[in-house]
Design a protein around this motif. Structure first.
Motif, PDB file in Angstrom:
ATOM      1  N   LYS A 240       0.819  -1.220   0.000  1.00  0.00           N
ATOM      2  CA  LYS A 240       0.000   0.000   0.000  1.00  0.00           C
ATOM      3  C   LYS A 240       0.849   1.264   0.000  1.00  0.00           C
ATOM      4  O   LYS A 240       0.595   2.191  -0.771  1.00  0.00           O
ATOM      5  N   THR A 241       1.835   1.314   0.897  1.00  0.00           N
ATOM      6  CA  THR A 241       2.650   2.529   1.008  1.00  0.00           C
ATOM      7  C   THR A 241       3.392   2.818  -0.286  1.00  0.00           C
ATOM      8  O   THR A 241       3.402   3.950  -0.784  1.00  0.00           O
ATOM      9  N   THR A 242       4.015   1.786  -0.835  1.00  0.00           N
ATOM     10  CA  THR A 242       4.747   1.963  -2.104  1.00  0.00           C
ATOM     11  C   THR A 242       3.816   2.451  -3.205  1.00  0.00           C
ATOM     12  O   THR A 242       4.142   3.388  -3.949  1.00  0.00           O
ATOM     13  N   LEU A 243       2.647   1.833  -3.315  1.00  0.00           N
ATOM     14  CA  LEU A 243       1.713   2.203  -4.371  1.00  0.00           C
ATOM     15  C   LEU A 243       1.139   3.602  -4.157  1.00  0.00           C
ATOM     16  O   LEU A 243       1.066   4.400  -5.110  1.00  0.00           O
ATOM     17  N   THR A 250       2.615  10.124  -9.653  1.00  0.00           N
ATOM     18  CA  THR A 250       2.295   9.954 -11.074  1.00  0.00           C
ATOM     19  C   THR A 250       1.114  10.821 -11.513  1.00  0.00           C
ATOM     20  O   THR A 250       1.124  11.395 -12.602  1.00  0.00           O
ATOM     21  N   VAL A 251       0.081  10.908 -10.670  1.00  0.00           N
ATOM     22  CA  VAL A 251      -1.125  11.673 -11.058  1.00  0.00           C
ATOM     23  C   VAL A 251      -1.073  13.104 -10.537  1.00  0.00           C
ATOM     24  O   VAL A 251      -2.047  13.852 -10.677  1.00  0.00           O
ATOM     25  N   ASN A 252       0.080  13.463  -9.930  1.00  0.00           N
ATOM     26  CA  ASN A 252       0.236  14.812  -9.380  1.00  0.00           C
ATOM     27  C   ASN A 252      -0.886  15.113  -8.389  1.00  0.00           C
ATOM     28  O   ASN A 252      -1.556  16.149  -8.447  1.00  0.00           O
ATOM     29  N   GLY A 253      -1.085  14.165  -7.471  1.00  0.00           N
ATOM     30  CA  GLY A 253      -2.189  14.281  -6.537  1.00  0.00           C
ATOM     31  C   GLY A 253      -1.761  14.592  -5.119  1.00  0.00           C
ATOM     32  O   GLY A 253      -0.618  14.973  -4.858  1.00  0.00           O
ATOM     33  N   VAL A 254      -2.696  14.419  -4.205  1.00  0.00           N
ATOM     34  CA  VAL A 254      -2.481  14.656  -2.771  1.00  0.00           C
ATOM     35  C   VAL A 254      -2.681  13.326  -2.042  1.00  0.00           C
ATOM     36  O   VAL A 254      -3.665  12.623  -2.292  1.00  0.00           O
ATOM     37  N   PRO A 406       6.399  -3.583  -8.186  1.00  0.00           N
ATOM     38  CA  PRO A 406       5.689  -2.333  -7.887  1.00  0.00           C
ATOM     39  C   PRO A 406       5.317  -1.540  -9.139  1.00  0.00           C
ATOM     40  O   PRO A 406       4.229  -0.958  -9.204  1.00  0.00           O
ATOM     41  N   ASP A 407       6.197  -1.537 -10.132  1.00  0.00           N
ATOM     42  CA  ASP A 407       5.907  -0.780 -11.354  1.00  0.00           C
ATOM     43  C   ASP A 407       4.726  -1.384 -12.111  1.00  0.00           C
ATOM     44  O   ASP A 407       3.864  -0.659 -12.624  1.00  0.00           O
ATOM     45  N   LEU A 414      -3.198   2.381 -12.704  1.00  0.00           N
ATOM     46  CA  LEU A 414      -3.419   3.540 -13.590  1.00  0.00           C
ATOM     47  C   LEU A 414      -4.446   3.220 -14.668  1.00  0.00           C
ATOM     48  O   LEU A 414      -5.282   4.071 -15.026  1.00  0.00           O
ATOM     49  N   LEU A 415      -4.426   1.986 -15.169  1.00  0.00           N
ATOM     50  CA  LEU A 415      -5.406   1.576 -16.174  1.00  0.00           C
ATOM     51  C   LEU A 415      -6.808   1.545 -15.592  1.00  0.00           C
ATOM     52  O   LEU A 415      -7.781   1.987 -16.214  1.00  0.00           O
ATOM     53  N   LEU A 416      -6.923   1.022 -14.368  1.00  0.00           N
ATOM     54  CA  LEU A 416      -8.216   0.997 -13.686  1.00  0.00           C
ATOM     55  C   LEU A 416      -8.753   2.409 -13.461  1.00  0.00           C
ATOM     56  O   LEU A 416      -9.931   2.698 -13.666  1.00  0.00           O
ATOM     57  N   ILE A 417      -7.877   3.295 -13.042  1.00  0.00           N
ATOM     58  CA  ILE A 417      -8.292   4.673 -12.792  1.00  0.00           C
ATOM     59  C   ILE A 417      -8.736   5.340 -14.091  1.00  0.00           C
ATOM     60  O   ILE A 417      -9.755   6.059 -14.122  1.00  0.00           O
TER      61      ILE A 417
END
Length: 423
Positions: A240-243, A250-254, A406-407, A414-417
């Protein structure tokens, strides 16, 4: 004795005793249920009762009081008191009494059996008979083969109690007794219900006021902003932490967490409390995080490391005794999302082969909560947590295989999102 000190505020609640069903968890997969009768009635299955109560002595212990905070504290103290008896001297089984299909009617307790004289065991039983909040009963068989339950402690003059009852086996109830009390005791479905628990225990847990002060400062918002909100769930060591960190970048998020950082200094204090208080603490943490999600999702995508699914899944798995079959069926109200809690747009559950997860855990060496420690030691508990995750609805979890690198896991996510959140 600590139990006597805590019992001063308690009001015995022993009415309807003969209407209750009693259940004993003989092992992780099976339970024996029996009812009480005032009149004599032979039970053709007396041999099953003989197997349950044994050839020696048998006693049961239940907590009965109106004050739920004190009830939860005394239950743990009762558990500690009984656990002081060496396992070589006795057998202790989880026990409950309840009114069939009646919510909030289940009372947790224990059945103790032993065959040889034990001064320590008898001293513990004698001490517990003096506690106003504990109902102590003995079990015995008469020459005609019938089994009886006899009350040894009736302090406070509880109504509806006679000195003894005839025991008859009964069928397995439609609803597992431990499920009857889950709502707003183990899992909270509104801010108000969780808040009330912390208010009620301020006089015995001073830190409760600090939590309430933080909660009162939260943003009371239930709608997310225009950007996606993605929750990452999963057991410890599933990545979880790594992801969450790589996904946020990657998504420039918070990146947010539940419980939030503001509650971190208080976690150790509340992790040692009984489930009722501990669950309320973590439930309120979700509401603080919800306010943060509402604010931040108006500016950027939000990634949340654990949220309500974790709080509920661990609570349900802990509350429900026995095996997977004892969990509430899919579609049960215990799996419903709280109406007043902000819903994420997507919840991803990371799963991993148990052997690989154990391998990763051994390399971490981090401190654990009591439930995380049990997760490592108890395979059945792990299975119940994972199944509870899968049964939670609206929103349900989307399963993600966390065994690749992890990659590759990040690319899956990312595909799911992209498909579900159009990011």
């Amino acid at each position: 004795m600590i139990l006597n000190m805590m019992a001063r505020r308690l009001i015995p609640n022993l009415g309807q005793w003969s209407s209750r069903i009693f259940g004993v968890e003989c092992d992780k997969k099976s339970a024996v249920y029996f009812a009480l009768r005032v009149d004599r009635q032979a039970d053709p299955r007396g041999k099953e009762l003989k197997q349950l109560f044994g050839d020696g002595k048998a006693f049961s212990f239940h907590i009965h009081c109106e004050d739920r905070i004190q009830r939860s504290k005394i239950y743990e103290l009762l558990q500690d008191k009984l656990s002081s008896i060496p396992s070589t001297d006795c057998t202790i089984m989880d026990m409950s009494s309840f009114l069939p299909n009646a919510k909030q009617s289940s009372s947790k307790g224990f059945l103790l059996t032993y065959s040889s004289d034990s001064p320590l065991t008898e001293k513990v039983i004698e001490d517990l008979q003096q506690v106003e909040a504990v109902s102590v009963c003995s079990y015995f068989q008469e020459r005609d083969g019938m089994w009886w339950q006899k009350h040894l402690s009736q302090k406070g003059g509880g109504s509806g109690i006679c000195s003894r009852y005839c025991i008859t086996l009964t069928e397995k109830p439609e609803v597992c007794p431990t499920v009857l009390n889950i709502i707003n005791n183990d899992v909270f479905y509104s801010f108000e219900e969780a808040y009330k628990v912390l208010v009620e225990c301020r006089d015995i847990i001073p830190e409760s006021q600090a939590v309430l002060n933080l909660v009162d400062q939260r943003l009371d918002l239930t709608e997310r902003g225009k950007f996606p909100v993605i929750v990452i769930e999963g057991l410890d060591a599933t990545g979880k932490t790594t992801l969450t960190e790589s996904l946020t970048q990657t998504v420039n998020g918070v990146l947010l967490k539940s419980p939030p950082e503001s509650l971190a200094p208080l976690r150790t204090r509340f992790d040692c409390e009984p489930p009722l208080i501990r669950r309320a603490f973590y439930a309120l943490g979700n509401y603080i995080t919800a306010g943060q999600i509402a604010r931040e999702s108006s500016k950027a995508p939000v990634i949340v490391d654990r949220y309500w699914h974790s709080t509920a899944a661990y609570a349900i798995a802990t509350a429900v005794r026995g095996g997977l079959g004892k969990l509430p069926a899919g579609g049960s109200e215990v799996y419903r999302w709280p109406e007043d809690l902000l819903r994420p747009g997507l919840v991803l559950l990371l799963t991993l082969d148990p052997a690989e997860r154990q391998r990763r855990l051994r390399g971490r060496g981090l401190a654990h909560t009591r439930e995380e420690a049990e997760l490592e030691a108890n395979n059945l508990f792990r299975q119940k947590v994972e199944e509870a995750y899968r049964r939670i609805e609206d929103p349900a979890c989307v399963i993600v295989d966390a065994s690749p690198s992890p990659d590759k896991v990040l690319q899956q996510v990312l595909l799911l999102i992209k498909n579900k959140c159009h990011l």
